[in-house]
Design a protein around this motif. Sequence first.
Motif, PDB file in Angstrom:
ATOM      1  N   GLY A  19       0.779  -1.232   0.000  1.00 51.42           N
ATOM      2  CA  GLY A  19       0.000   0.000   0.000  1.00 51.42           C
ATOM      3  C   GLY A  19       0.808   1.278   0.000  1.00 51.42           C
ATOM      4  O   GLY A  19       0.245   2.359   0.208  1.00 51.42           O
ATOM      5  N   GLN A  20       2.123   1.183  -0.242  1.00 54.11           N
ATOM      6  CA  GLN A  20       2.990   2.359  -0.233  1.00 54.11           C
ATOM      7  C   GLN A  20       3.712   2.491  -1.570  1.00 54.11           C
ATOM      8  O   GLN A  20       4.078   1.492  -2.190  1.00 54.11           O
ATOM      9  CB  GLN A  20       4.039   2.239   0.884  1.00 54.11           C
ATOM     10  CG  GLN A  20       3.454   2.056   2.268  1.00 54.11           C
ATOM     11  CD  GLN A  20       4.498   1.595   3.267  1.00 54.11           C
ATOM     12  OE1 GLN A  20       5.603   2.122   3.321  1.00 54.11           O
ATOM     13  NE2 GLN A  20       4.144   0.594   4.064  1.00 54.11           N
ATOM     14  N   LEU A  21       3.944   3.722  -1.999  1.00 55.18           N
ATOM     15  CA  LEU A  21       4.681   3.980  -3.223  1.00 55.18           C
ATOM     16  C   LEU A  21       6.166   3.674  -2.994  1.00 55.18           C
ATOM     17  O   LEU A  21       6.822   4.348  -2.194  1.00 55.18           O
ATOM     18  CB  LEU A  21       4.507   5.439  -3.642  1.00 55.18           C
ATOM     19  CG  LEU A  21       5.256   5.874  -4.897  1.00 55.18           C
ATOM     20  CD1 LEU A  21       4.771   5.110  -6.123  1.00 55.18           C
ATOM     21  CD2 LEU A  21       5.109   7.383  -5.100  1.00 55.18           C
ATOM     22  N   GLN A  22       6.689   2.670  -3.683  1.00 55.08           N
ATOM     23  CA  GLN A  22       8.073   2.265  -3.466  1.00 55.08           C
ATOM     24  C   GLN A  22       8.965   2.435  -4.687  1.00 55.08           C
ATOM     25  O   GLN A  22      10.176   2.317  -4.567  1.00 55.08           O
ATOM     26  CB  GLN A  22       8.140   0.804  -3.007  1.00 55.08           C
ATOM     27  CG  GLN A  22       7.579   0.549  -1.613  1.00 55.08           C
ATOM     28  CD  GLN A  22       8.483   1.044  -0.494  1.00 55.08           C
ATOM     29  OE1 GLN A  22       9.472   1.736  -0.738  1.00 55.08           O
ATOM     30  NE2 GLN A  22       8.162   0.706   0.743  1.00 55.08           N
ATOM     31  N   GLY A  23       8.402   2.738  -5.855  1.00 55.00           N
ATOM     32  CA  GLY A  23       9.269   2.878  -7.015  1.00 55.00           C
ATOM     33  C   GLY A  23       8.566   3.451  -8.229  1.00 55.00           C
ATOM     34  O   GLY A  23       7.355   3.327  -8.391  1.00 55.00           O
ATOM     35  N   VAL A  24       9.368   4.119  -9.077  1.00 55.20           N
ATOM     36  CA  VAL A  24       8.967   4.458 -10.438  1.00 55.20           C
ATOM     37  C   VAL A  24      10.050   3.901 -11.352  1.00 55.20           C
ATOM     38  O   VAL A  24      11.233   3.920 -11.026  1.00 55.20           O
ATOM     39  CB  VAL A  24       8.787   5.980 -10.644  1.00 55.20           C
ATOM     40  CG1 VAL A  24       7.545   6.472  -9.922  1.00 55.20           C
ATOM     41  CG2 VAL A  24      10.012   6.770 -10.169  1.00 55.20           C
ATOM     42  N   LYS A  25       9.633   3.395 -12.503  1.00 57.09           N
ATOM     43  CA  LYS A  25      10.566   2.639 -13.344  1.00 57.09           C
ATOM     44  C   LYS A  25      11.730   3.482 -13.837  1.00 57.09           C
ATOM     45  O   LYS A  25      11.567   4.618 -14.243  1.00 57.09           O
ATOM     46  CB  LYS A  25       9.830   2.046 -14.545  1.00 57.09           C
ATOM     47  CG  LYS A  25      10.640   0.986 -15.277  1.00 57.09           C
ATOM     48  CD  LYS A  25       9.993   0.593 -16.585  1.00 57.09           C
ATOM     49  CE  LYS A  25      10.121   1.701 -17.603  1.00 57.09           C
ATOM     50  NZ  LYS A  25       9.526   1.354 -18.897  1.00 57.09           N
ATOM     51  N   TRP A  26      12.919   2.850 -13.799  1.00 53.31           N
ATOM     52  CA  TRP A  26      14.152   3.497 -14.243  1.00 53.31           C
ATOM     53  C   TRP A  26      14.658   2.846 -15.521  1.00 53.31           C
ATOM     54  O   TRP A  26      14.760   3.487 -16.556  1.00 53.31           O
ATOM     55  CB  TRP A  26      15.182   3.377 -13.123  1.00 53.31           C
ATOM     56  CG  TRP A  26      16.379   4.263 -13.225  1.00 53.31           C
ATOM     57  CD1 TRP A  26      16.943   4.783 -14.364  1.00 53.31           C
ATOM     58  CD2 TRP A  26      17.177   4.751 -12.146  1.00 53.31           C
ATOM     59  NE1 TRP A  26      18.038   5.553 -14.054  1.00 53.31           N
ATOM     60  CE2 TRP A  26      18.203   5.546 -12.693  1.00 53.31           C
ATOM     61  CE3 TRP A  26      17.132   4.569 -10.769  1.00 53.31           C
ATOM     62  CZ2 TRP A  26      19.183   6.160 -11.912  1.00 53.31           C
ATOM     63  CZ3 TRP A  26      18.104   5.184  -9.991  1.00 53.31           C
ATOM     64  CH2 TRP A  26      19.118   5.969 -10.547  1.00 53.31           C
ATOM     65  N   PHE A  27      14.961   1.539 -15.473  1.00 46.48           N
ATOM     66  CA  PHE A  27      15.452   0.816 -16.648  1.00 46.48           C
ATOM     67  C   PHE A  27      14.598  -0.424 -16.899  1.00 46.48           C
ATOM     68  O   PHE A  27      14.272  -1.163 -15.974  1.00 46.48           O
ATOM     69  CB  PHE A  27      16.909   0.381 -16.453  1.00 46.48           C
ATOM     70  CG  PHE A  27      17.881   1.525 -16.405  1.00 46.48           C
ATOM     71  CD1 PHE A  27      18.073   2.347 -17.491  1.00 46.48           C
ATOM     72  CD2 PHE A  27      18.598   1.774 -15.245  1.00 46.48           C
ATOM     73  CE1 PHE A  27      18.965   3.399 -17.441  1.00 46.48           C
ATOM     74  CE2 PHE A  27      19.501   2.830 -15.181  1.00 46.48           C
ATOM     75  CZ  PHE A  27      19.686   3.645 -16.279  1.00 46.48           C
ATOM     76  N   ASP A  28      14.308  -0.669 -18.177  1.00 48.78           N
ATOM     77  CA  ASP A  28      13.387  -1.723 -18.604  1.00 48.78           C
ATOM     78  C   ASP A  28      14.073  -3.077 -18.814  1.00 48.78           C
ATOM     79  O   ASP A  28      13.750  -3.765 -19.774  1.00 48.78           O
ATOM     80  CB  ASP A  28      12.762  -1.308 -19.948  1.00 48.78           C
ATOM     81  CG  ASP A  28      11.270  -1.163 -19.846  1.00 48.78           C
ATOM     82  OD1 ASP A  28      10.687  -1.699 -18.896  1.00 48.78           O
ATOM     83  OD2 ASP A  28      10.691  -0.498 -20.716  1.00 48.78           O
ATOM     84  N   HIS A  29      14.976  -3.475 -17.956  1.00 52.21           N
ATOM     85  CA  HIS A  29      15.723  -4.706 -18.199  1.00 52.21           C
ATOM     86  C   HIS A  29      14.816  -5.909 -18.383  1.00 52.21           C
ATOM     87  O   HIS A  29      15.097  -6.798 -19.186  1.00 52.21           O
ATOM     88  CB  HIS A  29      16.704  -4.960 -17.047  1.00 52.21           C
ATOM     89  CG  HIS A  29      17.795  -3.946 -16.975  1.00 52.21           C
ATOM     90  ND1 HIS A  29      18.631  -3.817 -15.897  1.00 52.21           N
ATOM     91  CD2 HIS A  29      18.177  -2.990 -17.851  1.00 52.21           C
ATOM     92  CE1 HIS A  29      19.488  -2.830 -16.103  1.00 52.21           C
ATOM     93  NE2 HIS A  29      19.227  -2.316 -17.277  1.00 52.21           N
ATOM     94  N   GLY A  30      13.722  -5.975 -17.617  1.00 49.88           N
ATOM     95  CA  GLY A  30      12.833  -7.131 -17.693  1.00 49.88           C
ATOM     96  C   GLY A  30      12.091  -7.236 -19.007  1.00 49.88           C
ATOM     97  O   GLY A  30      11.549  -8.302 -19.319  1.00 49.88           O
ATOM     98  N   CYS A  31      12.050  -6.158 -19.802  1.00 46.23           N
ATOM     99  CA  CYS A  31      11.420  -6.222 -21.118  1.00 46.23           C
ATOM    100  C   CYS A  31      12.421  -6.613 -22.195  1.00 46.23           C
ATOM    101  O   CYS A  31      12.035  -7.056 -23.275  1.00 46.23           O
ATOM    102  CB  CYS A  31      10.775  -4.881 -21.471  1.00 46.23           C
ATOM    103  SG  CYS A  31       9.207  -4.584 -20.612  1.00 46.23           S
ATOM    104  N   THR A  32      13.691  -6.430 -21.934  1.00 45.63           N
ATOM    105  CA  THR A  32      14.725  -6.867 -22.867  1.00 45.63           C
ATOM    106  C   THR A  32      15.028  -8.340 -22.670  1.00 45.63           C
ATOM    107  O   THR A  32      15.160  -9.103 -23.628  1.00 45.63           O
ATOM    108  CB  THR A  32      16.005  -6.038 -22.666  1.00 45.63           C
ATOM    109  OG1 THR A  32      15.687  -4.653 -22.803  1.00 45.63           O
ATOM    110  CG2 THR A  32      17.064  -6.417 -23.690  1.00 45.63           C
TER     111      THR A  32
END
Length: 254
Positions: free
Chosen positions: A202-215
């Motif tokens: 229930g807490q904001l812990q991140g905003v995406k930086w690098f898309d490694h999981g899509c590569t």
Amino acid sequence: MNHLLLLVALGLAGASPLNDNKVCQPHSRPWQVYLHGGGVSCSGALIDRWWLVTSYTCAPTSYKTIASLGEHDVTVVEGTEQHIQVAEVIRHSPYRSPLHSLTMVRLAEPARFNQYVQPIPLPRRCPQPGETCYVSGWGTTIPNQYEPPQLLKCITVPIVADQTCMNTFPEFLYWSIGMVCAGQVNTDNCLYNGGNVMVCDGQLQGVKWFDHGCTNPADPTVYTKLCIYNDWIKDVMDRYGPTLPPETTTRMTS
């Protein structure tokens, strides 16, 4: 009936993919913001009626980018939306790897909170390896495939240890204390969209930086570790807050 109850339960738990495209339960992420215009199309998280958080790579432009709140399908009018101009953009300095990737955005007018538009709390602690978190954004969940934004997507990811993440970095990237990684092989680990929002407990812990999981779906995706930025975020909100009309002062002195 049992199948319907299962879908409702998944939505309340935060997993909420409705089909193979991992579409979120509509309006189950009332803090999600769609930023568009001025050359950008990305996500952010509403943290206050005036403010939202996104990544450095999102890069909205004052009075050219629109923050759309209460969105699910960004291609149709749903009657739940609030479209507000971006007034102020404050990027954390210095930018990018190996240092920081965080941008604060002030709206030109305050958001109106209702069942479709609500802020997400800032983190009270840092996420831990093995913890289950939920990522949302617009775009495809299929690696190496482009899909224009339409329906809000949701994936479920585990937080992974820093060293595990570092071991997957290409030579030109360096680890930063401002990073946290989530996702691993055999999990839903791809969601194309700048500024994807990661929520844990229930807490904001991140905003995406690098898309490694899509590569490479076996690699964790990198997010800005928001738990270490609480003081900076609050300082920006204090320093760059909107100038409000002196209605209260006038009433008190009249």
